[in-house]
Enzyme design. Sequence first.
Site, PDB file in Angstrom:
ATOM      1  N   ASP A  19       0.866  -1.164   0.000  1.00 43.78           N
ATOM      2  CA  ASP A  19       0.000   0.000   0.000  1.00 43.78           C
ATOM      3  C   ASP A  19       0.912   1.225   0.000  1.00 43.78           C
ATOM      4  O   ASP A  19       2.076   1.139   0.401  1.00 43.78           O
ATOM      5  CB  ASP A  19      -0.888  -0.027   1.247  1.00 43.78           C
ATOM      6  CG  ASP A  19      -1.665   1.266   1.440  1.00 43.78           C
ATOM      7  OD1 ASP A  19      -2.461   1.615   0.553  1.00 43.78           O
ATOM      8  OD2 ASP A  19      -1.445   1.931   2.474  1.00 43.78           O
ATOM      9  N   ASP A  21      -0.264   5.208   0.446  1.00 45.55           N
ATOM     10  CA  ASP A  21      -0.592   6.327   1.337  1.00 45.55           C
ATOM     11  C   ASP A  21      -0.616   5.864   2.793  1.00 45.55           C
ATOM     12  O   ASP A  21      -1.375   4.962   3.164  1.00 45.55           O
ATOM     13  CB  ASP A  21      -1.953   6.930   0.979  1.00 45.55           C
ATOM     14  CG  ASP A  21      -1.922   7.612  -0.382  1.00 45.55           C
ATOM     15  OD1 ASP A  21      -0.850   8.084  -0.774  1.00 45.55           O
ATOM     16  OD2 ASP A  21      -2.970   7.663  -1.050  1.00 45.55           O
TER      17      ASP A  21
END
Length: 232
Positions: A19, A21
């Site tokens: 991932d 952010d």
Amino acid sequence: MTRLASREISLAMPASYFDVDGTLITTNLVHPTLFYMLNQPTPLHSVAKLGRALVKAPWMVLAETRDRRLFNEMLFTSFEGVSEDRLVCLAEETFDKVMKPAILPKARDLVQCSLDKGHDVVLISGALDFLANRLRDHLGATDVIANRLEIKDFFATGKLLRPVVAGPEKARLVREHARAKGHNLDECFGYSDSYSDVPMLSVVGYPAAVNPDRRLKLLAQAYHWPILDLAA
């Protein structure tokens, strides 16, 4: 399963799915979107974009807590009417001024560690592809799964192409990517900061919580997943 097939699976190169952010960078999807809105062809265009975004802000806050996919779709309507040329032209500046300074201190080391082990390093992000691609190149990652804007007659419509990269959909996209690339998910790694990414983390053999929110940290502790702090 035949012995040969089993051997081929065991020799398949693992992948590390990251991932973005909150995991590798401290910014979120709003920051680069705001940069684009503030850098429209004229100040009047920028004011109009910001005004429309402010009207939608309360609904986006609600959507973020309930449905990440809906939040992404609402946020990226801000790109409606932006030319394809401007999207690409501003991408480098947006990355340099917004995303690059927000890369966490140990993010590059973690990505490099995966590369040194021979892993295929995949960034899976709700960000737009032309920005996520620049982060991929900067970190030396090998692949990106990111959102894409619909373009008609050289202008963004404000709609996202399917599938929308958000929430539980990430798990399906990781499965599809692994299948297409020949990765054995039991040998793959996953990294995220958010409880909303538990479905994605659950499909890999080696999940890890990175800078986790409270719920993900509690889950990681319960299941003895590694907990990493890339900001230290």
